[in-house]
Design a protein around this motif. Sequence first.
Motif, PDB file in Angstrom:
ATOM      1  N   THR A 259      56.843   3.027 -38.842  1.00 15.20           N
ATOM      2  CA  THR A 259      56.539   4.081 -37.874  1.00 15.20           C
ATOM      3  C   THR A 259      57.819   4.589 -37.229  1.00 15.20           C
ATOM      4  N   SER A 260      58.700   3.679 -36.864  1.00 16.38           N
ATOM      5  CA  SER A 260      59.974   4.060 -36.250  1.00 16.38           C
ATOM      6  C   SER A 260      60.821   4.882 -37.218  1.00 16.38           C
ATOM      7  N   THR A 261      60.837   4.488 -38.473  1.00 12.81           N
ATOM      8  CA  THR A 261      61.612   5.211 -39.487  1.00 12.81           C
ATOM      9  C   THR A 261      61.117   6.638 -39.640  1.00 12.81           C
ATOM     10  N   VAL A 262      59.811   6.817 -39.737  1.00 13.20           N
ATOM     11  CA  VAL A 262      59.291   8.178 -39.917  1.00 13.20           C
ATOM     12  C   VAL A 262      59.516   9.018 -38.667  1.00 13.20           C
ATOM     13  N   THR A 263      59.468   8.410 -37.503  1.00 15.33           N
ATOM     14  CA  THR A 263      59.754   9.139 -36.267  1.00 15.33           C
ATOM     15  C   THR A 263      61.199   9.635 -36.286  1.00 15.33           C
ATOM     16  N   ASP A 264      62.110   8.783 -36.757  1.00 14.77           N
ATOM     17  CA  ASP A 264      63.512   9.196 -36.876  1.00 14.77           C
ATOM     18  C   ASP A 264      63.677  10.319 -37.907  1.00 14.77           C
ATOM     19  N   LEU A 265      62.948  10.235 -39.018  1.00 13.54           N
ATOM     20  CA  LEU A 265      63.024  11.274 -40.054  1.00 13.54           C
ATOM     21  C   LEU A 265      62.505  12.615 -39.541  1.00 13.54           C
ATOM     22  N   GLU A 266      61.447  12.555 -38.756  1.00  8.09           N
ATOM     23  CA  GLU A 266      60.861  13.796 -38.249  1.00  8.09           C
ATOM     24  C   GLU A 266      61.767  14.471 -37.231  1.00  8.09           C
ATOM     25  N   GLY A 267      62.523  13.654 -36.524  1.00 12.14           N
ATOM     26  CA  GLY A 267      63.461  14.203 -35.554  1.00 12.14           C
ATOM     27  C   GLY A 267      62.764  14.795 -34.343  1.00 12.14           C
ATOM     28  N   PRO A 268      63.570  15.208 -33.360  1.00  7.98           N
ATOM     29  CA  PRO A 268      63.002  15.715 -32.111  1.00  7.98           C
ATOM     30  C   PRO A 268      62.245  17.034 -32.275  1.00  7.98           C
ATOM     31  N   GLU A 269      62.546  17.771 -33.341  1.00 11.56           N
ATOM     32  CA  GLU A 269      61.870  19.053 -33.528  1.00 11.56           C
ATOM     33  C   GLU A 269      60.439  18.889 -34.031  1.00 11.56           C
ATOM     34  N   ASN A 270      60.086  17.691 -34.512  1.00 12.49           N
ATOM     35  CA  ASN A 270      58.737  17.422 -35.007  1.00 12.49           C
ATOM     36  C   ASN A 270      58.206  16.120 -34.411  1.00 12.49           C
ATOM     37  N   PRO A 271      57.796  16.132 -33.144  1.00  8.52           N
ATOM     38  CA  PRO A 271      57.267  14.902 -32.543  1.00  8.52           C
ATOM     39  C   PRO A 271      56.063  14.403 -33.328  1.00  8.52           C
ATOM     40  N   PRO A 272      55.735  13.089 -33.222  1.00 11.76           N
ATOM     41  CA  PRO A 272      54.670  12.516 -34.014  1.00 11.76           C
ATOM     42  C   PRO A 272      53.347  13.259 -33.967  1.00 11.76           C
ATOM     43  N   GLY A 273      52.994  13.855 -32.852  1.00 10.83           N
ATOM     44  CA  GLY A 273      51.731  14.580 -32.752  1.00 10.83           C
ATOM     45  C   GLY A 273      51.762  15.933 -33.429  1.00 10.83           C
ATOM     46  N   GLU A 274      52.946  16.421 -33.779  1.00 10.81           N
ATOM     47  CA  GLU A 274      53.089  17.746 -34.399  1.00 10.81           C
ATOM     48  C   GLU A 274      53.724  17.596 -35.774  1.00 10.81           C
ATOM     49  N   ARG A 275      52.919  17.320 -36.738  1.00 16.26           N
ATOM     50  CA  ARG A 275      53.408  17.088 -38.095  1.00 16.26           C
ATOM     51  C   ARG A 275      53.725  18.381 -38.807  1.00 16.26           C
ATOM     52  N   PRO A 276      54.762  18.330 -39.648  1.00 13.84           N
ATOM     53  CA  PRO A 276      55.105  19.522 -40.421  1.00 13.84           C
ATOM     54  C   PRO A 276      54.075  19.818 -41.483  1.00 13.84           C
TER      55      PRO A 276
ATOM     56  N   GLU B 153      66.259  13.371 -51.045  1.00 14.44           N
ATOM     57  CA  GLU B 153      65.350  14.227 -50.297  1.00 14.44           C
ATOM     58  C   GLU B 153      64.167  13.392 -49.862  1.00 14.44           C
ATOM     59  N   VAL B 154      63.815  13.559 -48.619  1.00 11.60           N
ATOM     60  CA  VAL B 154      62.673  12.840 -48.072  1.00 11.60           C
ATOM     61  C   VAL B 154      61.691  13.871 -47.544  1.00 11.60           C
TER      62      VAL B 154
ATOM     63  N   VAL C 267      55.875  10.793 -45.961  1.00 10.58           N
ATOM     64  CA  VAL C 267      56.162   9.518 -45.314  1.00 10.58           C
ATOM     65  C   VAL C 267      55.225   9.322 -44.120  1.00 10.58           C
ATOM     66  N   ARG C 268      54.989  10.365 -43.351  1.00  6.98           N
ATOM     67  CA  ARG C 268      54.084  10.291 -42.204  1.00  6.98           C
ATOM     68  C   ARG C 268      52.685   9.903 -42.680  1.00  6.98           C
ATOM     69  N   HIS C 269      52.239  10.481 -43.806  1.00  8.78           N
ATOM     70  CA  HIS C 269      50.919  10.138 -44.337  1.00  8.78           C
ATOM     71  C   HIS C 269      50.841   8.637 -44.662  1.00  8.78           C
TER      72      HIS C 269
END
Length: 98
Positions: free
Chosen positions: A81-98, A5-6, A11-13
């Motif tokens: 940065t690239s890894t976390v962008t991939d983890l967030e996926g398209p539903e959570n772009p970098p500017g919109e963090r969960p 589980e990630v 990770v973004r933080h």
Amino acid sequence: MADIEVAPGTVRHAVDVVNDHQDTIVDELERLLSAVTALLTHEGGLWLQQSSPVTGIELQAFSRDLQQTITIFRCFAESFTSTVTDLEGPENPPGERP
């Protein structure tokens, strides 16, 4: 293979911390390199080329290694940065963090 589980927010933080401090860290490493180089060259106070040629060799190795460290640090930050962008996926772009 074991399930993992990630937490993308965690990770973004970590990515944000690395990115927020990247310039400061790189600037400090570059200042260190400049200071050591100035100290151990003919303009500096510890120029020992004649009495200790080993110092010149060690300075070259230190300079090379520190420059590689700076490059590796920058690459790591970009990769992270690239890894976390991939983890967030398209539903959570970098500017919109969960």
